[in-house]
Write a protein that holds these residues in place. Structure first.
Motif, PDB file in Angstrom:
ATOM      1  N   GLY A  66       0.817  -1.215   0.000  1.00 17.28           N
ATOM      2  CA  GLY A  66       0.000   0.000   0.000  1.00 17.28           C
ATOM      3  C   GLY A  66       0.847   1.260   0.000  1.00 17.28           C
ATOM      4  O   GLY A  66       0.552   2.222  -0.727  1.00 17.28           O
ATOM      5  N   LEU A  67       1.910   1.261   0.789  1.00 18.10           N
ATOM      6  CA  LEU A  67       2.804   2.423   0.827  1.00 18.10           C
ATOM      7  C   LEU A  67       3.523   2.605  -0.504  1.00 18.10           C
ATOM      8  O   LEU A  67       3.746   3.729  -0.955  1.00 18.10           O
ATOM      9  CB  LEU A  67       3.810   2.275   1.973  1.00 18.10           C
ATOM     10  N   GLU A  68       3.864   1.485  -1.141  1.00 16.52           N
ATOM     11  CA  GLU A  68       4.496   1.547  -2.463  1.00 16.52           C
ATOM     12  C   GLU A  68       3.504   2.085  -3.491  1.00 16.52           C
ATOM     13  O   GLU A  68       3.841   2.951  -4.309  1.00 16.52           O
ATOM     14  CB  GLU A  68       4.994   0.158  -2.864  1.00 16.52           C
ATOM     15  N   ARG A  69       2.288   1.615  -3.432  1.00 15.71           N
ATOM     16  CA  ARG A  69       1.246   2.062  -4.360  1.00 15.71           C
ATOM     17  C   ARG A  69       1.004   3.553  -4.235  1.00 15.71           C
ATOM     18  O   ARG A  69       0.771   4.250  -5.216  1.00 15.71           O
ATOM     19  CB  ARG A  69      -0.047   1.296  -4.090  1.00 15.71           C
ATOM     20  N   ASP A  70       1.080   4.073  -3.015  1.00 12.88           N
ATOM     21  CA  ASP A  70       0.852   5.498  -2.771  1.00 12.88           C
ATOM     22  C   ASP A  70       2.082   6.355  -3.043  1.00 12.88           C
ATOM     23  O   ASP A  70       2.054   7.565  -2.859  1.00 12.88           O
ATOM     24  CB  ASP A  70       0.396   5.718  -1.324  1.00 12.88           C
ATOM     25  N   GLY A  71       3.176   5.713  -3.464  1.00 16.18           N
ATOM     26  CA  GLY A  71       4.368   6.467  -3.809  1.00 16.18           C
ATOM     27  C   GLY A  71       5.212   6.896  -2.621  1.00 16.18           C
ATOM     28  O   GLY A  71       6.058   7.780  -2.740  1.00 16.18           O
ATOM     29  N   LEU A  72       5.020   6.240  -1.483  1.00 17.19           N
ATOM     30  CA  LEU A  72       5.757   6.598  -0.272  1.00 17.19           C
ATOM     31  C   LEU A  72       6.984   5.727  -0.055  1.00 17.19           C
ATOM     32  O   LEU A  72       7.916   6.129   0.638  1.00 17.19           O
ATOM     33  CB  LEU A  72       4.831   6.498   0.947  1.00 17.19           C
ATOM     34  N   VAL A  73       6.973   4.534  -0.643  1.00 19.51           N
ATOM     35  CA  VAL A  73       8.058   3.557  -0.465  1.00 19.51           C
ATOM     36  C   VAL A  73       8.439   2.998  -1.831  1.00 19.51           C
ATOM     37  O   VAL A  73       7.571   2.797  -2.683  1.00 19.51           O
ATOM     38  CB  VAL A  73       7.593   2.410   0.476  1.00 19.51           C
ATOM     39  N   THR A  74       9.722   2.766  -2.017  1.00 19.43           N
ATOM     40  CA  THR A  74      10.165   2.045  -3.215  1.00 19.43           C
ATOM     41  C   THR A  74      10.638   0.662  -2.803  1.00 19.43           C
ATOM     42  O   THR A  74      11.159   0.471  -1.698  1.00 19.43           O
ATOM     43  CB  THR A  74      11.321   2.755  -3.949  1.00 19.43           C
ATOM     44  N   ARG A  75      10.442  -0.275  -3.692  1.00 17.97           N
ATOM     45  CA  ARG A  75      10.851  -1.664  -3.484  1.00 17.97           C
ATOM     46  C   ARG A  75      11.859  -1.983  -4.584  1.00 17.97           C
ATOM     47  O   ARG A  75      11.544  -1.873  -5.766  1.00 17.97           O
ATOM     48  CB  ARG A  75       9.627  -2.572  -3.590  1.00 17.97           C
ATOM     49  N   THR A  76      13.062  -2.386  -4.177  1.00 17.62           N
ATOM     50  CA  THR A  76      14.107  -2.722  -5.142  1.00 17.62           C
ATOM     51  C   THR A  76      14.462  -4.192  -4.988  1.00 17.62           C
ATOM     52  O   THR A  76      14.780  -4.635  -3.878  1.00 17.62           O
ATOM     53  CB  THR A  76      15.363  -1.862  -4.912  1.00 17.62           C
ATOM     54  N   VAL A  77      14.375  -4.925  -6.091  1.00 19.33           N
ATOM     55  CA  VAL A  77      14.722  -6.346  -6.107  1.00 19.33           C
ATOM     56  C   VAL A  77      16.083  -6.488  -6.771  1.00 19.33           C
ATOM     57  O   VAL A  77      16.289  -6.022  -7.891  1.00 19.33           O
ATOM     58  CB  VAL A  77      13.667  -7.181  -6.865  1.00 19.33           C
ATOM     59  N   PHE A  78      17.011  -7.135  -6.082  1.00 18.18           N
ATOM     60  CA  PHE A  78      18.347  -7.376  -6.616  1.00 18.18           C
ATOM     61  C   PHE A  78      18.416  -8.803  -7.151  1.00 18.18           C
ATOM     62  O   PHE A  78      17.981  -9.740  -6.471  1.00 18.18           O
ATOM     63  CB  PHE A  78      19.403  -7.160  -5.527  1.00 18.18           C
ATOM     64  N   PRO A  79      18.944  -8.975  -8.360  1.00 21.74           N
ATOM     65  CA  PRO A  79      18.963 -10.299  -9.003  1.00 21.74           C
ATOM     66  C   PRO A  79      20.047 -11.210  -8.425  1.00 21.74           C
ATOM     67  O   PRO A  79      21.030 -11.527  -9.075  1.00 21.74           O
ATOM     68  CB  PRO A  79      19.213  -9.971 -10.471  1.00 21.74           C
ATOM     69  N   THR A  80      19.852 -11.611  -7.193  1.00 23.52           N
ATOM     70  CA  THR A  80      20.771 -12.543  -6.541  1.00 23.52           C
ATOM     71  C   THR A  80      20.006 -13.816  -6.235  1.00 23.52           C
ATOM     72  O   THR A  80      18.799 -13.874  -6.385  1.00 23.52           O
ATOM     73  CB  THR A  80      21.329 -11.937  -5.236  1.00 23.52           C
ATOM     74  N   VAL A  81      20.708 -14.818  -5.787  1.00 25.84           N
ATOM     75  CA  VAL A  81      20.062 -16.072  -5.380  1.00 25.84           C
ATOM     76  C   VAL A  81      20.360 -16.273  -3.900  1.00 25.84           C
ATOM     77  O   VAL A  81      21.517 -16.437  -3.531  1.00 25.84           O
ATOM     78  CB  VAL A  81      20.578 -17.273  -6.212  1.00 25.84           C
ATOM     79  N   PRO A  82      19.369 -16.247  -3.041  1.00 28.78           N
ATOM     80  CA  PRO A  82      17.981 -15.861  -3.312  1.00 28.78           C
ATOM     81  C   PRO A  82      17.887 -14.359  -3.587  1.00 28.78           C
ATOM     82  O   PRO A  82      18.790 -13.605  -3.231  1.00 28.78           O
ATOM     83  CB  PRO A  82      17.257 -16.224  -2.012  1.00 28.78           C
ATOM     84  N   PRO A  83      16.780 -13.905  -4.199  1.00 25.57           N
ATOM     85  CA  PRO A  83      16.633 -12.484  -4.499  1.00 25.57           C
ATOM     86  C   PRO A  83      16.668 -11.651  -3.218  1.00 25.57           C
ATOM     87  O   PRO A  83      16.118 -12.049  -2.189  1.00 25.57           O
ATOM     88  CB  PRO A  83      15.262 -12.379  -5.166  1.00 25.57           C
ATOM     89  N   ARG A  84      17.338 -10.526  -3.292  1.00 20.52           N
ATOM     90  CA  ARG A  84      17.386  -9.600  -2.161  1.00 20.52           C
ATOM     91  C   ARG A  84      16.446  -8.442  -2.475  1.00 20.52           C
ATOM     92  O   ARG A  84      16.499  -7.875  -3.568  1.00 20.52           O
ATOM     93  CB  ARG A  84      18.812  -9.080  -1.966  1.00 20.52           C
ATOM     94  N   VAL A  85      15.574  -8.111  -1.528  1.00 24.71           N
ATOM     95  CA  VAL A  85      14.600  -7.042  -1.711  1.00 24.71           C
ATOM     96  C   VAL A  85      14.822  -6.006  -0.617  1.00 24.71           C
ATOM     97  O   VAL A  85      14.925  -6.352   0.564  1.00 24.71           O
ATOM     98  CB  VAL A  85      13.147  -7.580  -1.653  1.00 24.71           C
ATOM     99  N   GLU A  86      14.898  -4.740  -1.033  1.00 24.79           N
ATOM    100  CA  GLU A  86      15.071  -3.652  -0.075  1.00 24.79           C
ATOM    101  C   GLU A  86      13.957  -2.622  -0.249  1.00 24.79           C
ATOM    102  O   GLU A  86      13.464  -2.410  -1.357  1.00 24.79           O
ATOM    103  CB  GLU A  86      16.427  -2.972  -0.262  1.00 24.79           C
ATOM    104  N   TYR A  87      13.593  -2.017   0.864  1.00 24.43           N
ATOM    105  CA  TYR A  87      12.558  -0.988   0.881  1.00 24.43           C
ATOM    106  C   TYR A  87      13.179   0.316   1.358  1.00 24.43           C
ATOM    107  O   TYR A  87      14.050   0.320   2.234  1.00 24.43           O
ATOM    108  CB  TYR A  87      11.414  -1.395   1.812  1.00 24.43           C
ATOM    109  N   GLU A  88      12.694   1.415   0.763  1.00 21.29           N
ATOM    110  CA  GLU A  88      13.241   2.725   1.088  1.00 21.29           C
ATOM    111  C   GLU A  88      12.140   3.772   0.921  1.00 21.29           C
ATOM    112  O   GLU A  88      11.270   3.623   0.057  1.00 21.29           O
ATOM    113  CB  GLU A  88      14.397   3.007   0.127  1.00 21.29           C
ATOM    114  N   LEU A  89      12.182   4.817   1.730  1.00 19.22           N
ATOM    115  CA  LEU A  89      11.232   5.902   1.555  1.00 19.22           C
ATOM    116  C   LEU A  89      11.567   6.687   0.292  1.00 19.22           C
ATOM    117  O   LEU A  89      12.733   6.925  -0.012  1.00 19.22           O
ATOM    118  CB  LEU A  89      11.272   6.860   2.742  1.00 19.22           C
ATOM    119  N   THR A  90      10.542   7.087  -0.429  1.00 16.47           N
ATOM    120  CA  THR A  90      10.715   7.999  -1.562  1.00 16.47           C
ATOM    121  C   THR A  90      10.837   9.415  -1.004  1.00 16.47           C
ATOM    122  O   THR A  90      10.712   9.633   0.212  1.00 16.47           O
ATOM    123  CB  THR A  90       9.491   7.931  -2.489  1.00 16.47           C
ATOM    124  N   ALA A  91      11.030  10.386  -1.871  1.00 12.60           N
ATOM    125  CA  ALA A  91      11.049  11.788  -1.435  1.00 12.60           C
ATOM    126  C   ALA A  91       9.712  12.154  -0.793  1.00 12.60           C
ATOM    127  O   ALA A  91       9.668  12.848   0.233  1.00 12.60           O
ATOM    128  CB  ALA A  91      11.360  12.707  -2.609  1.00 12.60           C
TER     129      ALA A  91
END
Length: 128
Positions: A66-91
């Motif tokens: 929901g926070l990502e949908r509202d543009g408050l958080v970004t989700r970054t997926v790194f192509p590793t095994v297993p995949p690494r996912v990080e969350y960060e606040l947008t501006a």
């Protein structure tokens, strides 16, 4: 003011709906805690889960989406095994941090007063 005077609403109904929708997202306890935690920097899912006591995996997932949908958080997926996912606040999310932190500070400061008021209310309600 007499009963016959015309009263103009302070806010349009559409404005109230818009504010209600935004507050519905950012005003729930999990969003407030996530925004506060991400304000310190990027976090992985399990880091957030550990930092936010009591949140289920499902609720964390739904809130982050929901926070990502509202543009408050970004989700970054790194192509590793297993995949690494990080969350960060947008501006936009960062701009919300100050009011969220102020609300959290207010809640902590006034929690004893609120707890005392709850006890008094409950005592009055039980004796009625």
């Amino acid at each position: 003011m007499t009963v016959t005077e015309d009263v103009t609403p302070l806010h349009e109904t559409s404005d109230c709906r818009a504010v209600s929708a935004v507050l519905g997202r950012v005003g729930d306890k999990w969003s407030v805690l996530i925004i506060s935690r991400l304000g310190d920097g990027t976090c992985r899912f399990n880091e957030l889960k550990r930092m936010i006591g009591g949140i289920s995996q499902r609720m964390l997932t739904l809130t982050l989406r929901g926070l990502e949908r509202d543009g408050l958080v970004t989700r970054t997926v790194f192509p590793t095994v297993p995949p690494r996912v990080e969350y960060e606040l947008t501006a936009l999310g960062q701009s919300l941090r100050e009011p969220v932190d102020a609300l959290a500070a207010w809640a902590l400061e006034h929690q004893p007063e609120i707890a005392a008021a709850n006890r008094l209310y409950d005592q009055r309600s039980q004796s009625s």
